[in-house]
Design a protein around this motif. Structure first.
Motif, PDB file in Angstrom:
ATOM      1  N   THR A  78       0.688  -1.183   0.086  1.00 40.17           N
ATOM      2  CA  THR A  78       0.019  -0.031  -0.044  1.00 40.17           C
ATOM      3  C   THR A  78       0.834   1.134  -0.030  1.00 40.17           C
ATOM      4  N   SER A 117      -3.096   3.823  -1.986  1.00 38.65           N
ATOM      5  CA  SER A 117      -3.569   2.867  -3.118  1.00 38.65           C
ATOM      6  C   SER A 117      -2.545   1.529  -3.073  1.00 38.65           C
ATOM      7  N   ASP A 118      -3.197   0.307  -3.485  1.00 42.44           N
ATOM      8  CA  ASP A 118      -2.929  -0.818  -3.299  1.00 42.44           C
ATOM      9  C   ASP A 118      -1.826  -1.335  -4.634  1.00 42.44           C
ATOM     10  N   ARG A 167      -1.022  -1.450 -10.248  1.00 37.90           N
ATOM     11  CA  ARG A 167      -2.136  -1.103  -9.441  1.00 37.90           C
ATOM     12  C   ARG A 167      -2.883  -2.142  -9.158  1.00 37.90           C
TER      13      ARG A 167
END
Length: 101
Positions: free
Chosen positions: A22, A26-27, A49
């Motif tokens: 992360t 966002s991952d 992403r």
């Protein structure tokens, strides 16, 4: 765990999942591309992403190409930190195993 990718050039690649990071909320998924023998020849990793649909967990996660250089660099830096942590943890584990009881 592995992921199969169909690339834009029509190639099909199987990748080992290294980790999910992360960064800035966002991952991102880190993948290690494998050859036909299930090996990685050059140590190259790929960043994408990563999205999971929390309302429909049975659906496949979505991977998106990162085309922004700053975003890609931030993920690369986070991966370097992850590697440093993993190496540090391995060193601690080895030291604990070597200590006399």
């Amino acid at each position: 765990m592995t992921v199969d990718l169909d690339l834009e050039d029509g190639a099909h690649v199987t990748c080992a999942v290294v980790t999910i990071l992360t960064v800035a909320g966002s991952d991102y998924i880190v993948l290690l591309p494998l050859n036909e023998q299930g090996q990685n020849d050059n140590g190259e990793v790929w960043f994408y992403r990563y999205f999971e649909d929390e309302e429909h967990p049975e659906q496949e996660p979505v991977l998106e190409y990162i085309d922004d250089d700053e975003e890609y660099e931030a993920v690369g830096d986070a991966f370097d930190e992850y590697l440093d942590t993993v190496e540090f943890d391995e060193m601690i584990d080895m030291e604990e195993e070597e200590e006399p009881q």
